[in-house]
Design a protein around this motif. Structure first.
Motif: not given
Length: 433
Positions: A329-339, A414-429
């Motif tokens: 959970a910690r790693d996912a939280s960090a990875a979503l925002f580019g770290t 995993h053949g299913r998901f993509v994380v899209l990001r615009r700027g530093k913190r605006t995300l969509a899936a």
């Protein structure tokens, strides 16, 4: 609770007594005679219990606080009993507003099994003060109504029962209160009497809103056995703004990973406000006073790093779901925002992490500018192309440099998901259609 979590749990040796530590951690709102209770806790091993009714298929954060009180008692050399309400769950503790809908015996029995398994995860069942999970249906199921009224009911005074907060509130409401729920306090009092007789239990813990029910057992034991026993009522945890703690947009934060994913659980704690984080560290972790004071100081000196929140989120998630889940959970939280590396996150954690994000569907070959617009990250295809040209668009944390880029098969995690990001913190899936 995972065995690794049990092994590293300790009460803080810096306190002169368990009672002092419980007070410092904010775990005592009300109690029986404080001096006598402190003396009992310091005089040798005792048996204590807390009850958990199967009103839902899982325990929640309020219940977790009670389990941690039992665990702290156990670490101090006292024997904990986790009571699961197989009989009280059939009756229902009175709510302030309306009568509970009675559940079927089969549904209550199913929930009893689930709750008993959860209670067992947070206590140690080995050693001299091994914990025990008990079900109050075991001593009430064979009790006839006549025996119950003669042996238990005769010790209760209606006037006293009417003064209980939950009862008086309901009596003054349009809904009123049924004799079924009115009798709940007698059943809970009988539980304490039974555990006093069969297991020498002399302490009951629970939320301060349950104080009327806790004292019911104290009074019954005094009348029947002529003995003094004790109770601790923990405070009802609220946020600094007065809102009820443990609610997220009207939904409880459950201990069951299916009902509240470890990632969502981690995020709940990570979002703790600066005003509340130290109190949460005291009540919900086994960190020492020195460690918590250090995190408090870090919060003051370096508030932007949110070190206290990150430590709180990891500690409580590990406590409930285990170290690997807390790490994920910690790693996912960090990875979503580019770290961090999104591709290293397991499918279940990643899916939970993107649950609350705006989303769209797509397939390999779809244009990224159109997908950005569809996801809401861009107002139009043209806006998306300008954002890409300016270097502000990322696919799975990889900057997109070609305004004509299309989604590729390797982009699908995993053949299913993509994380899209615009700027530093605006995300969509993006999820494969």
């Amino acid at each position: 609770m995972p065995s690794t979590a049990l092994a590293r749990q300790h009460n803080d040796p810096g306190f002169p007594s368990l009672w002092e530590e419980l007070r410092w951690r904010g775990l005592v709102q009300v109690s029986t005679d404080e001096e006598a209770l402190a003396a009992v806790l310091a005089s040798g091993s005792i048996t204590a219990y807390c009850g958990f009714d199967p009103t839902a298929p899982s325990l929640h954060l309020g219940n977790l606080l009670q389990l941690l009180v039992l665990r702290r008692l156990q670490l101090a050399g006292h024997r904990p009993l986790g009571l699961v309400g197989g009989s009280t769950g059939l009756i229902g503790d009175p709510r302030p507003t309306a009568e509970r809908v009675l559940q079927s015996k089969e549904q209550v029995a199913d929930r009893v099994r689930l709750i008993a398994d959860q209670v067992a995860r947070f206590l140690d069942f080995d050693g001299e003060v091994a914990a025990e999970v008990v079900n109050n249906l075991d001593w009430t199921e064979g009790l006839s109504a006549i025996d119950f009224l003669r042996d238990v009911g005769k010790h209760y005074r209606i006037g006293t029962m009417l003064k209980k907060d939950a009862v008086s509130t309901r009596l003054n409401s349009e809904a009123g209160i049924s004799y079924t729920e009115f009798s709940y306090q007698i059943l809970q009092g009988y539980d304490f009497l039974e555990l006093f007789r069969s297991r020498g239990c002399v302490l009951q813990t629970g939320g301060s809103d349950q104080w009327g029910n806790l004292t019911s057992g104290i009074d019954l034991i005094h009348r029947v056995e002529g003995k003094a026993v004790h109770a601790i009522g923990t405070p009802l945890i609220t946020n600094s703004d007065g809102t009820k703690f443990g609610k997220s947009e009207g939904n409880a934060i459950w201990l069951d990973a299916v009902l509240t994913s470890p990632y969502a659980f981690f995020q709940f704690w990570l979002n703790t406000t600066d005003d509340d984080v130290v109190d949460r560290l005291k009540a919900y972790t086994f960190l020492t006073r020195a460690e918590i004071d250090e995190l408090d100081l870090a919060q003051t000196d370096r508030p932007g790093l949110r070190e206290a929140q990150r430590r709180l989120a990891w500690e409580v998630t590990a406590l409930v779901h285990g170290d690997p889940a807390a790490d994920a959970a910690r790693d996912a939280s960090a990875a979503l925002f580019g770290t961090g590396e999104l591709g290293a996150i397991d499918a279940g954690t990643l899916e939970a992490a993107i649950t609350e994000l705006p989303r769209t569907h797509g397939e390999p070959g779809d244009r990224l500018d159109a997908l950005l617009a569809a996801s809401g990250l861009a107002k139009s295809n043209g806006d998306a192309r300008r954002a890409i040209a300016q270097g502000g668009v990322y696919v799975n944390n990889r900057r997109v440099e070609d305004a004509d880029a299309v989604l590729g098969e390797p982009d699908l995690l995993h053949g299913r998901f993509v994380v899209l990001r615009r700027g530093k913190r605006t995300l969509a899936a993006l999820v494969r259609a």
